[in-house]
Design an enzyme around this catalytic site. Structure first.
Site, mmCIF file in Angstrom:
data_model
loop_
_atom_site.group_PDB
_atom_site.id
_atom_site.type_symbol
_atom_site.label_atom_id
_atom_site.label_comp_id
_atom_site.label_asym_id
_atom_site.label_seq_id
_atom_site.Cartn_x
_atom_site.Cartn_y
_atom_site.Cartn_z
ATOM 1 N N HIS A 140 0.839 -1.200 0.000
ATOM 2 C CA HIS A 140 0.000 0.000 0.000
ATOM 3 C C HIS A 140 0.876 1.253 0.000
ATOM 4 O O HIS A 140 2.098 1.144 0.076
ATOM 5 C CB HIS A 140 -0.919 -0.029 1.223
ATOM 6 C CG HIS A 140 -1.674 -1.327 1.354
ATOM 7 N ND1 HIS A 140 -1.233 -2.359 2.159
ATOM 8 C CD2 HIS A 140 -2.797 -1.765 0.739
ATOM 9 C CE1 HIS A 140 -2.069 -3.383 2.044
ATOM 10 N NE2 HIS A 140 -3.025 -3.058 1.193
ATOM 11 N N ASP A 142 0.202 3.983 2.204
ATOM 12 C CA ASP A 142 0.221 4.524 3.573
ATOM 13 C C ASP A 142 0.344 6.043 3.569
ATOM 14 O O ASP A 142 0.967 6.628 4.462
ATOM 15 C CB ASP A 142 1.367 3.905 4.396
ATOM 16 C CG ASP A 142 1.134 2.423 4.670
ATOM 17 O OD1 ASP A 142 0.121 1.869 4.201
ATOM 18 O OD2 ASP A 142 1.978 1.826 5.371
ATOM 19 N N HIS A 155 -2.903 3.550 10.372
ATOM 20 C CA HIS A 155 -1.824 2.817 9.684
ATOM 21 C C HIS A 155 -1.856 3.042 8.165
ATOM 22 O O HIS A 155 -0.946 2.600 7.467
ATOM 23 C CB HIS A 155 -1.835 1.320 10.038
ATOM 24 C CG HIS A 155 -2.923 0.521 9.385
ATOM 25 N ND1 HIS A 155 -2.821 -0.829 9.157
ATOM 26 C CD2 HIS A 155 -4.143 0.888 8.935
ATOM 27 C CE1 HIS A 155 -3.927 -1.264 8.571
ATOM 28 N NE2 HIS A 155 -4.749 -0.236 8.447
#
Ligand SMILES: [Mn+2]
Length: 328
Positions: A140, A142, A155
């Site tokens: 990902h 983030d 997160h």
């Protein structure tokens, strides 16, 4: 006799010291409240309780000393945000102290919101005018801010925070913002993201190595490119979200995403880094023992520790040779 004493002295040193490594500072972050599934809270304890990572230890029997950062009580509701900020403050203090002492922090999460504390701590321990590179290994991005995040989960935001965007309490944690310059950051292994965070990274000019590029050009070539990019800062760190690894090799994560990098490839890549004096710290996040299958993810994580700690790919007893030398 003097020679014998020297030999015994040498043999009683931790293996990684013999190899010229700095002392490892193992730090667990028992925090899963940055995610919707808080199971990562139990990640570091599962690692430390799983038996010694023998190649890191003094006697091949005990886990090296570690510290754990945790909340006194599991927070609920509105207290969750404050608890995550508080844990990251304490983590930043511990990591900063380790770097100032000349140690090599190895942080075991916890959900990936711990990256704010880890890299703010490393940043705070560095001279104000020194740059810091960061290789962000993740499925990902983030890089959400509260306005773009569908879930509001912390997160999904740590990289944005470190780049100076998002919740003030996290952006300014343990020092002035931003902690990282966009040109010194590289994401690696990305394959699942939302448009808002992709737009932020594009606007800032952050380099992203997507999974398609790794599949097309090969892991080794892309890894070299990523390392070269962050190493331009002089000193750099690596943060690994275990969900970057394909779920076949790392099922025990909070947010699995198919089609990832190979566990063996990543361990091998870390093996090459254990002598690199420019690598300041390593973080491994998002291990969720409740989702693991046959400890596959746990074993991979332990191999990563060995790889970066002593440059060995397997968690084997290292003291066999020592016992043979010392046998009367
Ligand atoms: Mn992540």
């Amino acid at each position: 006799m003097e020679k014998w004493r020297q030999l015994v002295d040498r043999m009683s040193k931790p293996f990684y010291e013999l190899h010229g490594m700095r002392d490892l500072a193992l730090i667990g972050v028992a925090c899963g409240w940055g995610a919707r599934d808080p199971g990562c809270e139990d990640g570091p304890q599962a690692v430390f309780a799983s038996g010694p990572v023998t190649c890191l230890t003094h006697d091949g029997q005990n886990m090296p000393a570690y510290e754990m950062v945790r909340a006194p009580l599991p927070p609920t509701g509105a207290a969750v945000f404050a608890a995550v900020v508080e844990i990251n403050h304490r983590l930043a203090d511990k990591v900063g102290a380790a770097v100032r002492a000349g140690h090599f922090p190895v942080v075991i999460g916890g959900d990936h919101s711990c990256a704010v504390g880890t890299w703010s701590g490393v940043r705070a321990a560095r001279p104000a005018d020194a740059s810091l590179g960061l290789l962000w290994v993740d499925a990902h991005m983030d890089s959400h801010v509260p306005a773009t995040s569908p879930s509001g989960a912390l997160h999904g935001m740590p990289l944005a925070c470190l780049l100076g965007e998002g919740h003030d309490e996290l952006v300014h944690l343990a020092g002035a913002a931003p902690k990282l310059q966009p040109e010194h950051v590289c994401l690696f292994g990305v394959r699942s993201y939302e448009p808002g965070e992709a737009a932020l990274l594009q606007r800032l000019g952050v380099k992203v190595i997507f999974m398609e590029a790794i599949a097309r050009h090969g892991f080794a070539a892309m890894w070299r490119e990523a390392l070269a990019h962050v190493a331009r800062a002089g000193a750099y760190g690596i943060t690994i979200d275990l969900d970057a690894v394909d779920p076949r090799d790392a099922p025990g994560v909070g947010t699995p995403s198919s089609g990832g990098i190979g566990g063996d490839e990543l361990v091998h890549a870390l093996t090459d880094l254990h002598h690199d004096p420019h690598l300041l710290a390593l973080e491994i996040a998002e291990y969720n023992p409740h989702h693991d299958r046959d400890s596959v993810t746990l074993r991979l994580l332990r191999r990563m520790l060995c790889a970066v700690g002593v440059g060995k790919e397997h968690d084997e007893p290292h003291d066999r040779a020592r016992r043979e030398i010392l046998r009367p």
